[in-house]
Design an enzyme around this catalytic site. Sequence first.
Site, PDB file in Angstrom:
ATOM      1  N   ALA A  11     -96.792 -35.837  40.308  1.00  0.00           N
ATOM      2  CA  ALA A  11     -96.542 -35.193  41.775  1.00  0.00           C
ATOM      3  C   ALA A  11     -95.327 -35.872  42.476  1.00  0.00           C
ATOM      4  O   ALA A  11     -94.623 -35.316  43.093  1.00  0.00           O
ATOM      5  CB  ALA A  11     -97.657 -36.081  42.742  1.00  0.00           C
ATOM      6  N   SER A  38     -92.357 -38.446  34.493  1.00  0.00           N
ATOM      7  CA  SER A  38     -92.672 -37.173  34.037  1.00  0.00           C
ATOM      8  C   SER A  38     -92.973 -36.916  32.506  1.00  0.00           C
ATOM      9  O   SER A  38     -92.670 -36.048  31.816  1.00  0.00           O
ATOM     10  CB  SER A  38     -91.176 -36.345  34.016  1.00  0.00           C
ATOM     11  OG  SER A  38     -91.707 -34.997  34.029  1.00  0.00           O
ATOM     12  N   CYS A  42    -101.771 -35.720  30.029  1.00  0.00           N
ATOM     13  CA  CYS A  42    -103.079 -34.984  29.594  1.00  0.00           C
ATOM     14  C   CYS A  42    -102.600 -34.670  28.021  1.00  0.00           C
ATOM     15  O   CYS A  42    -103.671 -34.195  27.362  1.00  0.00           O
ATOM     16  CB  CYS A  42    -103.215 -33.491  30.219  1.00  0.00           C
ATOM     17  SG  CYS A  42    -103.411 -33.768  31.897  1.00  0.00           S
ATOM     18  N   ASN A 304     -99.289 -31.417  40.813  1.00  0.00           N
ATOM     19  CA  ASN A 304     -98.025 -30.848  40.629  1.00  0.00           C
ATOM     20  C   ASN A 304     -98.059 -29.982  42.181  1.00  0.00           C
ATOM     21  O   ASN A 304     -97.000 -29.825  42.625  1.00  0.00           O
ATOM     22  CB  ASN A 304     -97.952 -29.881  39.274  1.00  0.00           C
ATOM     23  CG  ASN A 304     -97.237 -30.768  38.131  1.00  0.00           C
ATOM     24  OD1 ASN A 304     -96.082 -30.865  38.316  1.00  0.00           O
ATOM     25  ND2 ASN A 304     -98.169 -31.511  37.260  1.00  0.00           N
ATOM     26  N   TYR A 425    -108.929  -5.283  29.288  1.00  0.00           N
ATOM     27  CA  TYR A 425    -109.875  -5.045  28.507  1.00  0.00           C
ATOM     28  C   TYR A 425    -109.337  -4.448  27.185  1.00  0.00           C
ATOM     29  O   TYR A 425    -108.386  -3.561  27.305  1.00  0.00           O
ATOM     30  CB  TYR A 425    -111.097  -4.107  28.447  1.00  0.00           C
ATOM     31  CG  TYR A 425    -111.653  -3.639  27.530  1.00  0.00           C
ATOM     32  CD1 TYR A 425    -112.539  -4.235  26.565  1.00  0.00           C
ATOM     33  CD2 TYR A 425    -111.775  -2.202  26.933  1.00  0.00           C
ATOM     34  CE1 TYR A 425    -113.064  -3.937  25.354  1.00  0.00           C
ATOM     35  CE2 TYR A 425    -112.370  -1.635  25.801  1.00  0.00           C
ATOM     36  CZ  TYR A 425    -112.919  -2.453  25.193  1.00  0.00           C
ATOM     37  OH  TYR A 425    -113.405  -2.258  23.946  1.00  0.00           O
TER      38      TYR A 425
END
Length: 860
Positions: A11, A38, A42, A304, A425
């Site tokens: 953030a 930064s 994750c 973010n 599709y």
Amino acid sequence: MKVLIIGGVAAGTKAAAKLKRVNRDADIMIITKDSEISYAGCGLPYYVGGDIKEKEQLIVNTPEKFAALTGVAVRTGVEAAALDGQAKKVTVRNLSDNQEEVLDYDICVISVGASAVIPKLLGAGLPGVFKMRTPNDAVTMRAYINEQQVKRAVVAGGGFIGLEIAENLMKQGIKVTVVDLASQILPNVFDPEMAAYIKRRLQKMGVRILTSTKLEAVVGTERAEGVQTDNGIIPADLVVMSVGIRPNTGFLADSGIEMVKGTIVVDEQMRTSLNDVYAAGDCVMVRNRITGKPQWSAMGSSANYEGRTLAQIIGGSSKSYPGVLGTGVVKLPDLNCGRTGLTEIQAKEQGYQVETVLGVTDDKAHYYPDADAFAVKMIADRDSHKLLGVQVIGAGAVDKMTDIAAVSIAMNAKLEDLENLDLAYAPPFSTAIHPFVQTVYMLLNKLNQDMVSMTPAEYAAGRAKGYKIVDVSPEPGIPGALYVDLAKVNGPVEGLGKDDKILLVCLKGKRSYFLQNRLKHYGYTNTVVLEGARFFNEVKVEGIKFTVSPEDITRVKALGFLQDKQTANCFNGRVITRNGKITAEESKIIAEAAERFGSGEIAMTSRLTIEIQSVPYENIEPLRAFLEDSGLETGGTGSKVRPVVSCKGTTCQYGLIDTFSLSEEIHERFYHGYSQVKLPHKFKIAVGGCPNNCVKPDLNDLGIIGQRVPAVDKDKCRNCAVCHVVESCPIKVAEMSEGKIAIQTDQCNHCGRCLEKCPFDAVAMEENGYKIYIGGRWGKKTAHGRTLDKIFTDREEVMETVEKCILFFRDQGITGERFADTIARIGFEKAQEIILSDELLLHKDENLAAQKHLKGGATC
């Protein structure tokens, strides 16, 4: 405008970069206590697992690079100690010298994030206990795994991060146990029946999961050796604490800022209760986008978004942050899980009249290679038909399903708004009617009473008691159930009364719905479709003995349990030994396991593993857990490197090499280390101490035999009347020729029995080492392995050659063929040339990363 941003990971850096673009004249400084900013928090579990190779890949921007790119000043190693909102000053502490200074601001942004919670337990500070929050955590953990050769790990916490860590530890060949105090994994994220399904799938992949289990201590002396729980001790070489996070807001205690349980309360403009102080990221309490009520959602994505929106607001835009849906996705072993919105439990707590459906759909055209299925739980309000939440599980693109749901909920969509969505599709990507839309149809059918159904949660709670189960699968698959061929139903069904309570079950749910439609037409009044069908539910007919499905027979075989052909549901479980060598204590454990979980009988296999006989299917997981608690494991099947077999050359009078040591090193590096590597077929390795060939190394895919190569010095030969060298040669290739000793080198098997037999040293050792055979095979189609041309004198070179042979088989082998067939097809000389070069090791990572041999050819 002077803007001070406290914290610089997601953030904070996003707010700084965007604000500098909005207002180039703004004087912006980021302070952070870390040395890095930064970084990809994750991505840390994937560094541990090896998918991310280098630490530098985790760093999105260095402080220097970020400052140069954005014009924002960055100070690292500086920690906020106090905030004075009235004076607009922040006291900061330099962590290198502990000196304090005061920084003033016009606008302050707090984005200090959160830190991992480490429970105050005995032993929590031991080496081998880790958290997973910063790049340094991941780097030190991966190094520890390699240095300590970690074999077993306990992950405390069954949330997203805990399960991601568990998956990545498994990639390193580590046996993993997940422990959680809650009654389910992923609590407050997935509803209980969805979590239970995920748990079953993970257990089938070899992850041990213990819910409702309290962690009481870490045991060990110099390092972590396990954990103490309220259910006993779990041995482990590594312990990962992933029990939650806590906002880093301690320095705000005396600031007067409004907080709830340590999280900073903000409004829709990300303003705190203090003038000109804003906050974003993992340290803030935002709002739920559906209910408007406070919600803490510590996600890198929302951090973010919050940072960018906040920058626009500070820059003068009329913006607001609408809140979060709790959208998340997690990658697990052979399974992906996504969710957004409210769970069923949460929706009911918020006062909604909830209706749900659990649908199983194809994730792409069923005929397309690698097509799989989604299990989707969709939650809506019964009165308004407003979509409230979605949970989706499957091997494919669950993120796409989750994202469609997130957009739909954000737009306040009703189910009717979604039933004709024009979604992409093509056979490789989706089905003609998108699986999301298919699930919408199911829920609408249920709401409109076109389908009457029972949820998996209701079925697990016993609602089906008293119902007659009807199997509507393409082929009968439920023992004891009445089988009905859907295609032949053109009137009343024999054996079914029109007022009977009937539960319709098929493979995925569609055929059951079709049959219900027909039966209604023919006057049946009480039919119910089981949502999720056999795909999601474990369906049993009351009073009927359980029969193991073909899929589960295949699954448990991969865990080392081969079906006992004399029974329908019993298996012989293979316990891995170190080449047949176990301790007295381990033998007691195995004996006890055989009595508690099997027939009480034990057998030895030809590969020197131990089989516990006649283990009922339902005892397999308890048996594995019992053995794992003592450091024992089951396995030894499948298209991969098999457990090594060796003779007792280390202690045998004829042994030329330390077979126990060598084979144990091979076992660790290639049976454990390559446990996740699929090969075209099984790959068997045997280590022999001498040419007596007790374990038949030349009849294995790869064999190693100890060598002592003699050299003759004819000048030292005295032409003795009785030559001790000739007398000692067991295969009679030593002889006297023209008064001098001679050894037929092309026939000598290098057994070493002739060495030191000549009192005049006419025969001495030339080389002491290893001979490697490749391409052997025993069984219905026998092949004798051929030796590589050189005698290997360096043990590490032997290990490299073993690895190159495995890599060669994976790279050059055709799925289903044995190594001997690969060698024969390519040609021994060409195969040897490739194996003895370094090319295979240079391209190792690329080889192992390739999606090859996913099925394999091993049948036992």
